[in-house]
Write a protein that holds these residues in place. Structure first.
Motif, PDB file in Angstrom:
ATOM      1  N   TYR A 117      86.984   7.756  29.145  1.00  0.00           N
ATOM      2  CA  TYR A 117      86.529   7.536  30.587  1.00  0.00           C
ATOM      3  C   TYR A 117      85.589   6.461  30.946  1.00  0.00           C
ATOM      4  O   TYR A 117      85.788   5.758  31.999  1.00  0.00           O
ATOM      5  CB  TYR A 117      86.081   8.958  31.272  1.00  0.00           C
ATOM      6  N   GLY A 118      84.655   6.382  30.129  1.00  0.00           N
ATOM      7  CA  GLY A 118      83.559   5.333  30.445  1.00  0.00           C
ATOM      8  C   GLY A 118      84.175   3.990  30.345  1.00  0.00           C
ATOM      9  O   GLY A 118      83.975   3.084  31.149  1.00  0.00           O
ATOM     10  N   LEU A 136      77.743   4.011  42.211  1.00  0.00           N
ATOM     11  CA  LEU A 136      79.239   4.400  42.708  1.00  0.00           C
ATOM     12  C   LEU A 136      80.158   4.347  41.412  1.00  0.00           C
ATOM     13  O   LEU A 136      80.815   5.149  41.357  1.00  0.00           O
ATOM     14  CB  LEU A 136      79.587   3.188  43.639  1.00  0.00           C
ATOM     15  N   SER A 137      80.196   3.150  40.658  1.00  0.00           N
ATOM     16  CA  SER A 137      80.911   3.250  39.404  1.00  0.00           C
ATOM     17  C   SER A 137      80.824   4.198  38.591  1.00  0.00           C
ATOM     18  O   SER A 137      81.742   5.064  38.243  1.00  0.00           O
ATOM     19  CB  SER A 137      80.651   1.845  38.457  1.00  0.00           C
ATOM     20  N   GLY A 138      79.511   4.547  38.332  1.00  0.00           N
ATOM     21  CA  GLY A 138      79.354   5.775  37.447  1.00  0.00           C
ATOM     22  C   GLY A 138      79.733   7.098  38.111  1.00  0.00           C
ATOM     23  O   GLY A 138      80.382   7.998  37.456  1.00  0.00           O
ATOM     24  N   ALA A 209      80.124   7.974  29.207  1.00  0.00           N
ATOM     25  CA  ALA A 209      80.795   7.287  30.346  1.00  0.00           C
ATOM     26  C   ALA A 209      79.712   6.751  31.291  1.00  0.00           C
ATOM     27  O   ALA A 209      80.149   5.831  32.065  1.00  0.00           O
ATOM     28  CB  ALA A 209      81.724   8.685  30.858  1.00  0.00           C
ATOM     29  N   VAL A 210      78.502   7.276  31.449  1.00  0.00           N
ATOM     30  CA  VAL A 210      77.463   6.830  32.306  1.00  0.00           C
ATOM     31  C   VAL A 210      76.926   5.471  31.967  1.00  0.00           C
ATOM     32  O   VAL A 210      76.905   4.567  32.772  1.00  0.00           O
ATOM     33  CB  VAL A 210      76.590   7.784  32.782  1.00  0.00           C
ATOM     34  N   ILE A 211      76.745   5.336  30.670  1.00  0.00           N
ATOM     35  CA  ILE A 211      76.093   4.092  30.211  1.00  0.00           C
ATOM     36  C   ILE A 211      76.870   3.007  30.493  1.00  0.00           C
ATOM     37  O   ILE A 211      76.441   1.908  30.690  1.00  0.00           O
ATOM     38  CB  ILE A 211      75.580   4.379  28.749  1.00  0.00           C
ATOM     39  N   LEU A 212      78.430   3.044  30.163  1.00  0.00           N
ATOM     40  CA  LEU A 212      79.129   2.043  30.595  1.00  0.00           C
ATOM     41  C   LEU A 212      79.627   1.818  31.857  1.00  0.00           C
ATOM     42  O   LEU A 212      79.915   0.598  32.032  1.00  0.00           O
ATOM     43  CB  LEU A 212      80.632   2.316  29.883  1.00  0.00           C
ATOM     44  N   ARG A 229      69.993   4.611  35.647  1.00  0.00           N
ATOM     45  CA  ARG A 229      69.829   5.284  34.501  1.00  0.00           C
ATOM     46  C   ARG A 229      69.674   6.635  34.544  1.00  0.00           C
ATOM     47  O   ARG A 229      68.691   7.246  35.200  1.00  0.00           O
ATOM     48  CB  ARG A 229      68.804   4.807  33.690  1.00  0.00           C
ATOM     49  N   THR A 230      70.633   7.580  34.068  1.00  0.00           N
ATOM     50  CA  THR A 230      70.614   8.962  34.355  1.00  0.00           C
ATOM     51  C   THR A 230      69.552   9.515  33.333  1.00  0.00           C
ATOM     52  O   THR A 230      69.330   8.869  32.216  1.00  0.00           O
ATOM     53  CB  THR A 230      71.724   9.726  34.401  1.00  0.00           C
TER      54      THR A 230
END
Lengths: 278, 251
Positions: A117-118, A136-138, A209-212, A229-230
């Motif tokens: 997904y990332g 937004l992307s994340g 997925a979030v890092i990407l 950065r979450t």
């Protein structure tokens, strides 16, 4: 050699019991370990200050905010799509090839590793739609990722609403839409809410997925178009790059506590509705 | 006597299996008409044609005609929603919504877009009075309807149907899930209601049909075997099969 049934039963019971205890102990051990290591770091300053010098100093406020924002985007986008799809599958169409394909797709989507997904989010939202590494992307990537969960749980919840509620509503001159909103939705609500809360849990905990897609900027995001950065990502980077294990544990502990409360909340919502409808 | 519903040459198919054969029947105004017959004889199926509940079933095909006050209900211009407000229904199992007593009765009106509290209050009270439930629940209208007893729940369902001021009330074995005392109350209620409404009731109990109905129709294997005044049908049936059924030789 013949073993007496009562003996096999005892042995089976013992094995099953031991396995269950092991699982619980393992979970207990992990959680306690993280909490013991992390809680000393969880000071008021840690929670309310932004990170400084790559996270070596300061707190994790920006990562908490980022987590909230990414999750918020994901839930706001995924809930209407997921619940809508579930209602379409259950109320607006009869079993057919099309519904089986939609259902199969949703199930397949649920099994895809998050890093995929990332990658998709990176190619589609970050590059193709030129949203860049951003909240937004994340959030949108996470929305796609939790969609199958929300569809499945909502569908189950809608299907478990007794058919008689629909019949009665129609017999009283209710339209399809009125029947769905006033007779079906209230009864399906706890199940749907559980799905959404599970989705929140996955958003909060997701790293790959979030890092990407949201990037790993340590700064406080000022808009949905800023990189972020979450907490999960922060914790990963702190540990991975050996910046500060103690801060990594602090973040992890907070994450564990948050996830615990999310699950607690899910249970409470369900119980309250069940109690109310009795 | 004027007839409210006129069924002519009605055939019904599930997929391609025929469930009703050439039904012709008049249902008289302010009468209680009972449908009797063994399980699977098509009596409930016919009942559900009268407010087009069978529309909800996939692959159910209906031929023939049903007229309500002279207008064809299967006409393609017929608004199903308005039909169902004119032909109410009470189901086999008491099935209130998990809402308050008040909201259960107000449900149909709210669906019509009526949200004026004064009107709703009035209709809720009137309907509950007509359903002989008002005295028992007037102090707890805000309570969840599922906390009522089975018999009370069924009277609530009747009140909910009455609230729409229908012309006809269809009842599909309304007492089969109730104890004898609750059943007696519902039967008494049906007697009171026929002054204002036309009632069609499906029942498994021949005694019940004999006690409460003016007209009785006997069905067998999807056919209407005989319809007559209840007195005549039970005392002097024309058809051998009717006689066999009411004397308990089968079914």
């Amino acid at each position: 050699m013949q073993i007496r049934p009562t003996t096999t039963e005892k042995i089976a019971k013992f094995i099953i019991w031991t396995i269950s205890i092991l699982v619980v102990l393992l979970l207990f051990f992990i959680v306690t370990f993280i909490l013991i290591k992390g809680i000393p770091t969880l000071t008021w300053e840690f929670l309310t200050q932004n990170p400084a010098s790559s996270g070596r100093e300061g707190g994790i406020l920006s990562t908490i905010v980022s987590t909230l924002l990414v999750t918020m985007v994901a839930i706001i986008v995924a809930t209407p799509f997921g619940v809508g799809t579930a209602f379409y599958l259950t109320e607006f169409t009869h079993e057919s090839k099309a519904t089986r394909i939609i259902r199969f797709s949703a199930e397949s989507l649920a099994a895809i590793p998050s890093i995929v997904y990332g990658l998709f989010g990176f190619i589609f939202f970050v590059i193709f739609l030129k949203l860049g590494w951003s909240v937004l992307s994340g959030g949108l990537t996470m929305a796609v990722m939790i969609l199958p969960t929300i569809i499945r749980t909502s569908e189950e919840a809608i299907l478990s609403v007794p058919a008689q509620y629909r019949e009665v509503s129609f017999s009283l001159g209710g339209s399809k839409w009125q029947t769905i909103t006033t007779a079906v939705l209230p009864s399906a609500f706890p199940g749907i809410a559980t799905g959404v809360i599970l989705g929140i849990g996955r958003c909060v905990a997701e790293t790959a997925a979030v890092i990407l897609t949201a990037g790993s900027s340590i700064h406080m995001p000022n808009s949905f178009f800023d990189p972020a950065r979450t907490m999960a990502v922060h914790f990963y980077i702190m540990a991975r790059e050996g910046i500060s294990m103690e801060r990594a544990y602090g973040t992890a502990a907070l994450l564990v506590i948050i996830i615990f409360f999310i699950n607690l909340m899910a249970n409470m919502i369900v119980n309250r509705f069940v109690a109310k409808s009795r | 006597m004027e007839s409210v519903l006129k069924i002519s040459n009605l055939n019904l198919f599930y997929n391609n299996v025929q469930a009703l054969y050439n039904i012709d029947m008049d249902i008289k105004m302010n009468h209680v008409t009972a449908f009797i017959g063994p399980s699977g004889c098509g009596k409930s199926t016919l009942l559900r044609c009268l407010n087009r509940m069978n529309d909800l079933i996939e692959n159910c095909r209906i031929e023939g005609s049903i007229q309500l006050d002279g207008a064809e209900i299967y006409d393609k211009n017929q608004d199903v929603v308005s039909l169902r407000t004119r032909v109410g229904m009470v189901f086999q199992k008491p099935n209130p919504f998990p809402k308050t007593i008040y909201e259960n009765v107000a449900y149909g009106l709210r669906c019509q877009g009526i949200n004026d509290k004064k009107i709703l209050d009035e209709v809720v009270e009137k309907s509950l009075r007509k359903a002989a439930l008002w005295e028992e629940v007037k102090d707890r209208l805000g309570q969840n309807a599922l906390r009522l007893s089975g018999g009370q729940q069924q009277r609530l369902c009747i009140a909910r149907a009455i609230a729409m001021e229908p012309e006809v009330i269809l009842m599909d074995e309304p007492t089969s899930a109730l104890d004898p005392i609750a059943t007696a109350k519902i039967e008494e209620l049906i007697q009171d209601l026929k002054a204002e409404y036309t009632i069609v009731i499906v029942t498994h109990s021949m005694q019940q049909a004999a006690r409460i109905s003016d007209e009785t129709a006997f069905f067998l294997m999807g056919e209407l075997i005989e319809m007559n005044t209840t007195k005549k049908l039970f005392q002097l049936p024309n058809d051998k099969r009717t006689e066999d059924y009411i004397t308990g030789r089968f079914g």
